[in-house]
Motif scaffolding. Structure first.
Motif, PDB file in Angstrom:
ATOM      1  N   LEU A 175      15.192 -42.883  -0.069  1.00 19.36           N
ATOM      2  CA  LEU A 175      15.385 -42.119   1.393  1.00 19.36           C
ATOM      3  C   LEU A 175      16.529 -42.263   1.563  1.00 19.36           C
ATOM      4  O   LEU A 175      17.294 -41.115   1.713  1.00 19.36           O
ATOM      5  CB  LEU A 175      15.829 -43.992   1.799  1.00 19.36           C
ATOM      6  CG  LEU A 175      14.107 -44.654   2.886  1.00 19.36           C
ATOM      7  CD1 LEU A 175      14.587 -46.103   3.106  1.00 19.36           C
ATOM      8  CD2 LEU A 175      14.604 -43.347   4.538  1.00 19.36           C
ATOM      9  N   THR A 176      17.851 -42.186   0.046  1.00 17.10           N
ATOM     10  CA  THR A 176      18.595 -41.438  -0.380  1.00 17.10           C
ATOM     11  C   THR A 176      18.614 -40.396  -0.898  1.00 17.10           C
ATOM     12  O   THR A 176      19.244 -39.166   0.259  1.00 17.10           O
ATOM     13  CB  THR A 176      19.318 -41.920  -1.660  1.00 17.10           C
ATOM     14  OG1 THR A 176      19.637 -43.688  -1.236  1.00 17.10           O
ATOM     15  CG2 THR A 176      20.876 -41.468  -1.922  1.00 17.10           C
ATOM     16  N   LEU A 177      17.732 -39.572  -1.544  1.00  5.81           N
ATOM     17  CA  LEU A 177      17.488 -37.814  -2.018  1.00  5.81           C
ATOM     18  C   LEU A 177      16.756 -37.390  -0.449  1.00  5.81           C
ATOM     19  O   LEU A 177      17.181 -36.295  -0.036  1.00  5.81           O
ATOM     20  CB  LEU A 177      16.269 -38.380  -2.920  1.00  5.81           C
ATOM     21  CG  LEU A 177      16.482 -38.818  -4.398  1.00  5.81           C
ATOM     22  CD1 LEU A 177      15.715 -38.350  -5.003  1.00  5.81           C
ATOM     23  CD2 LEU A 177      17.895 -37.440  -4.945  1.00  5.81           C
ATOM     24  N   ALA A 178      16.402 -37.718   0.063  1.00  9.37           N
ATOM     25  CA  ALA A 178      15.459 -37.254   1.036  1.00  9.37           C
ATOM     26  C   ALA A 178      16.576 -37.240   2.544  1.00  9.37           C
ATOM     27  O   ALA A 178      16.818 -36.438   3.297  1.00  9.37           O
ATOM     28  CB  ALA A 178      14.148 -38.405   2.314  1.00  9.37           C
ATOM     29  N   GLY A 179      18.063 -38.401   2.712  1.00 16.17           N
ATOM     30  CA  GLY A 179      19.110 -38.307   3.554  1.00 16.17           C
ATOM     31  C   GLY A 179      19.539 -37.490   2.483  1.00 16.17           C
ATOM     32  O   GLY A 179      20.476 -36.563   3.702  1.00 16.17           O
ATOM     33  N   LEU A 180      20.215 -36.724   0.962  1.00 10.25           N
ATOM     34  CA  LEU A 180      20.989 -36.173   0.850  1.00 10.25           C
ATOM     35  C   LEU A 180      20.822 -34.390   1.992  1.00 10.25           C
ATOM     36  O   LEU A 180      21.247 -33.648   1.797  1.00 10.25           O
ATOM     37  CB  LEU A 180      20.935 -35.334  -0.995  1.00 10.25           C
ATOM     38  CG  LEU A 180      21.495 -36.726  -1.253  1.00 10.25           C
ATOM     39  CD1 LEU A 180      20.800 -36.640  -2.326  1.00 10.25           C
ATOM     40  CD2 LEU A 180      22.768 -37.361  -1.006  1.00 10.25           C
ATOM     41  N   TYR A 181      18.957 -34.497   2.332  1.00  9.82           N
ATOM     42  CA  TYR A 181      19.236 -33.010   2.901  1.00  9.82           C
ATOM     43  C   TYR A 181      19.126 -33.130   3.575  1.00  9.82           C
ATOM     44  O   TYR A 181      19.770 -32.125   4.596  1.00  9.82           O
ATOM     45  CB  TYR A 181      17.366 -32.955   2.663  1.00  9.82           C
ATOM     46  CG  TYR A 181      17.114 -31.509   3.026  1.00  9.82           C
ATOM     47  CD1 TYR A 181      16.964 -30.465   2.397  1.00  9.82           C
ATOM     48  CD2 TYR A 181      15.592 -32.047   3.973  1.00  9.82           C
ATOM     49  CE1 TYR A 181      16.717 -29.115   3.299  1.00  9.82           C
ATOM     50  CE2 TYR A 181      15.828 -30.515   4.158  1.00  9.82           C
ATOM     51  CZ  TYR A 181      16.087 -29.085   3.456  1.00  9.82           C
ATOM     52  OH  TYR A 181      15.634 -28.555   4.432  1.00  9.82           O
ATOM     53  N   LEU A 182      18.322 -34.001   4.246  1.00  3.67           N
ATOM     54  CA  LEU A 182      18.560 -34.576   6.009  1.00  3.67           C
ATOM     55  C   LEU A 182      19.439 -34.547   6.630  1.00  3.67           C
ATOM     56  O   LEU A 182      20.165 -34.000   7.928  1.00  3.67           O
ATOM     57  CB  LEU A 182      17.357 -35.709   6.521  1.00  3.67           C
ATOM     58  CG  LEU A 182      16.086 -36.104   5.788  1.00  3.67           C
ATOM     59  CD1 LEU A 182      15.902 -37.501   6.046  1.00  3.67           C
ATOM     60  CD2 LEU A 182      15.572 -34.481   7.273  1.00  3.67           C
ATOM     61  N   ALA A 183      20.772 -34.884   5.481  1.00  2.00           N
ATOM     62  CA  ALA A 183      22.261 -35.109   6.424  1.00  2.00           C
ATOM     63  C   ALA A 183      22.308 -34.031   6.799  1.00  2.00           C
ATOM     64  O   ALA A 183      24.272 -33.668   7.780  1.00  2.00           O
ATOM     65  CB  ALA A 183      22.669 -36.130   5.417  1.00  2.00           C
ATOM     66  N   GLY A 184      23.083 -33.218   5.369  1.00  2.00           N
ATOM     67  CA  GLY A 184      23.636 -31.976   5.433  1.00  2.00           C
ATOM     68  C   GLY A 184      23.101 -30.912   6.093  1.00  2.00           C
ATOM     69  O   GLY A 184      23.693 -29.849   5.866  1.00  2.00           O
ATOM     70  N   THR A 185      21.957 -30.772   6.159  1.00  2.00           N
ATOM     71  CA  THR A 185      21.378 -29.493   6.960  1.00  2.00           C
ATOM     72  C   THR A 185      20.742 -29.526   7.833  1.00  2.00           C
ATOM     73  O   THR A 185      21.155 -30.354   8.550  1.00  2.00           O
ATOM     74  CB  THR A 185      20.027 -28.743   6.420  1.00  2.00           C
ATOM     75  OG1 THR A 185      19.236 -30.455   6.322  1.00  2.00           O
ATOM     76  CG2 THR A 185      19.663 -29.605   4.426  1.00  2.00           C
ATOM     77  N   GLU A 186      21.510 -28.600   8.681  1.00  2.00           N
ATOM     78  CA  GLU A 186      20.919 -28.232   9.968  1.00  2.00           C
ATOM     79  C   GLU A 186      19.125 -27.424  10.218  1.00  2.00           C
ATOM     80  O   GLU A 186      19.833 -26.017   9.530  1.00  2.00           O
ATOM     81  CB  GLU A 186      21.996 -27.904  10.833  1.00  2.00           C
ATOM     82  CG  GLU A 186      22.852 -26.720  10.240  1.00  2.00           C
ATOM     83  CD  GLU A 186      24.028 -27.149  10.869  1.00  2.00           C
ATOM     84  OE1 GLU A 186      24.123 -26.379  12.173  1.00  2.00           O
ATOM     85  OE2 GLU A 186      25.461 -26.768   9.920  1.00  2.00           O
ATOM     86  N   VAL A 187      19.000 -27.089  11.251  1.00  2.00           N
ATOM     87  CA  VAL A 187      17.974 -26.513  12.044  1.00  2.00           C
ATOM     88  C   VAL A 187      18.913 -24.817  12.078  1.00  2.00           C
ATOM     89  O   VAL A 187      19.734 -25.439  13.031  1.00  2.00           O
ATOM     90  CB  VAL A 187      16.946 -26.709  12.394  1.00  2.00           C
ATOM     91  CG1 VAL A 187      16.048 -25.999  12.188  1.00  2.00           C
ATOM     92  CG2 VAL A 187      16.658 -28.246  11.730  1.00  2.00           C
ATOM     93  N   GLU A 188      18.142 -24.030  11.882  1.00  2.00           N
ATOM     94  CA  GLU A 188      18.511 -22.745  12.379  1.00  2.00           C
ATOM     95  C   GLU A 188      18.058 -22.671  14.514  1.00  2.00           C
ATOM     96  O   GLU A 188      17.166 -22.749  14.527  1.00  2.00           O
ATOM     97  CB  GLU A 188      17.832 -20.867  12.498  1.00  2.00           C
ATOM     98  CG  GLU A 188      18.454 -20.963  11.193  1.00  2.00           C
ATOM     99  CD  GLU A 188      19.780 -20.869  10.273  1.00  2.00           C
ATOM    100  OE1 GLU A 188      20.377 -20.086  11.418  1.00  2.00           O
ATOM    101  OE2 GLU A 188      20.330 -21.482   9.602  1.00  2.00           O
TER     102      GLU A 188
END
Lengths: 85, 106, 218
Positions: free
Chosen positions: C204-217
């Motif tokens: 969850l944490t590793l996925a969260g590092l991506y899911l929290a920081g990124t945004e879709v165009e």
């Protein structure tokens, strides 16, 4: 033995070359792609060092997740540079 | 020369490349790449030196395994900070690295 | 930065590499044979795989603190995430969506396998967590998962679970004398318990590092 040594030397050369190119290539996007290549080569190096645990983690984390994060950052950077067509 | 020592020497080269990149490159994304390369070099030295007599040493291997996970956590945090800087200042480089922001790399 | 300074830095870095290399070639024989000591104590560790034994038993405090660091990093990334990043993901190509739907359950299965096999062979909580996180990133790329702006209570519980289980076990065995010294008979079960919690939280944490920081165009 000699074939294994030749492979090791080739892998080491590829590691150092991809690391240096990732930092010096003109385009950031290509730098990130070269860094992902570097991560995959690192996974190979861990396998050669008899460390399959690290090879597994490096392939999934070092190349996969880090690559996804970096590519996303490059996309964000480009979107800022060239605001939409 | 054993396999471990060969990869430890490659690790030393990677540490030097990463260090030079970290100091010289103004673009933050490149600095993050250089930081990761520096870390990978340190990992290679740890495991390679531990196995320079040819045997397999689980202790540095376990330490490097934790190190890889910490490295990606640090990378993600650094990227989030760099992105924040980009949003606030329009550039992805540190203010003290000079006003030459028009570079193609930026 | 002037070219002269840059050349000097490159020269110094090359000198550092040369000095490191020479020092490595000149190292004496190690005074302590760690692999032999690990092998000697492997029977008491509760697992058969030396790397897992070192990670979760002999040097378990390293792993405990590392999970705490991971959680702290995610807190930092979440603190920097802006509200507008919470948009629902843009729909991806149907082929990618179908593929992600097919592959994601398999990745969860692989994670479970890696967790279980870690006691005997290469594998364990980190690799399993990484595969789980990769499944999360894949689903995100296919537009099937929204970005995290403010994780709900359940998600926060999942993020903290690994660390909490680890600390609970550490406190429970504190009566044995030293920190994280499991009784040999129960060691295998305790390690599997900790690793199961860690797999979920690391994933969850590793996925969260991506899911929290990124945004879709858009």
């Amino acid at each position: 033995m000699t074939a294994a040594l030749a492979f090791d030397l080739l892998l080491v050369a590829a590691l150092v070359w991809s690391a240096a190119r990732a930092l010096t290539v003109a385009d950031v996007f290509r730098g990130v792609v070269l860094f992902i290549v570097f991560g995959l080569l690192m996974a190979l190096a861990w396998a050669r060092l008899g460390a399959p645990d690290i090879a597994l983690a490096e392939a999934a984390i070092g190349a996969g997740l880090t690559g996804a994060l970096l590519l996303d950052a490059v996309g964000h950077l480009r979107a800022k540079r060239e605001p939409g067509p | 020369m054993s396999v471990g020592l060969l990869y430890a020497l490659a690790g030393a080269a990677l540490v030097a490349i990463g260090l030079a990149g970290l100091l010289l490159l103004p673009q933050l994304l490149r600095k993050i790449l250089a930081f990761n390369i520096l870390g990978s070099g340190a990992f290679l030295i740890l495991v390679g030196l531990g196995q320079r007599d040819g045997g397999i040493d689980p202790v540095p291997q376990a330490m490097v395994l934790t190190g890889i996970v910490v490295a990606i956590a640090a990378t993600a945090l650094a990227l989030a900070l760099a992105r924040q800087l980009l949003d606030l200042s329009g550039r992805m480089r540190l203010p003290e690295d000079g006003p030459d922001a028009g570079a193609a790399d930026d | 930065m002037s070219r002269a300074v840059a050349a000097l830095v490159v020269l110094l870095a090359a000198g550092l590499a040369a000095a490191l290399g020479l020092a490595m070639l000149d190292l004496p024989e190690p005074a302590v044979r760690l692999p032999a000591r690990v092998a000697a104590k492997l029977g008491d560790s509760g697992v058969d795989h030396p790397v897992t034994a070192v990670l979760l038993n002999f040097r378990a405090y390293d792993t405990l603190l590392e999970v705490a660091v991971l959680l702290l990093a995610l807190v930092g990334v979440l603190a920097l995430a802006r509200p507008h990043a919470a948009r629902a993901a843009a729909p991806a190509h149907p082929l990618l969506q179908t593929l992600a739907r097919l592959v994601a359950p398999l990745m969860v299965l692989v994670a479970g396998y890696l967790l279980w096999i870690g006691a005997h062979a290469p594998g364990g909580a980190f690799q399993a967590g990484a595969v789980l996180a990769a499944a999360g990133v894949l689903l995100r790329l296919a537009g099937l998962l929204p970005a995290w702006a403010q994780p709900g209570l359940l998600l926060r519980g999942g993020l903290a679970l690994g660390l909490l289980v680890f600390v609970a076990v550490a406190v429970a065995v504190l009566g044995q004398g030293s920190l994280l010294q499991y009784p040999p008979a129960a060691a295998g079960g305790l390690i599997l318990l900790i690793e199961a919690g860690l797999t979920l939280s690391i994933g969850l944490t590793l996925a969260g590092l991506y899911l929290a920081g990124t945004e879709v165009e858009p």
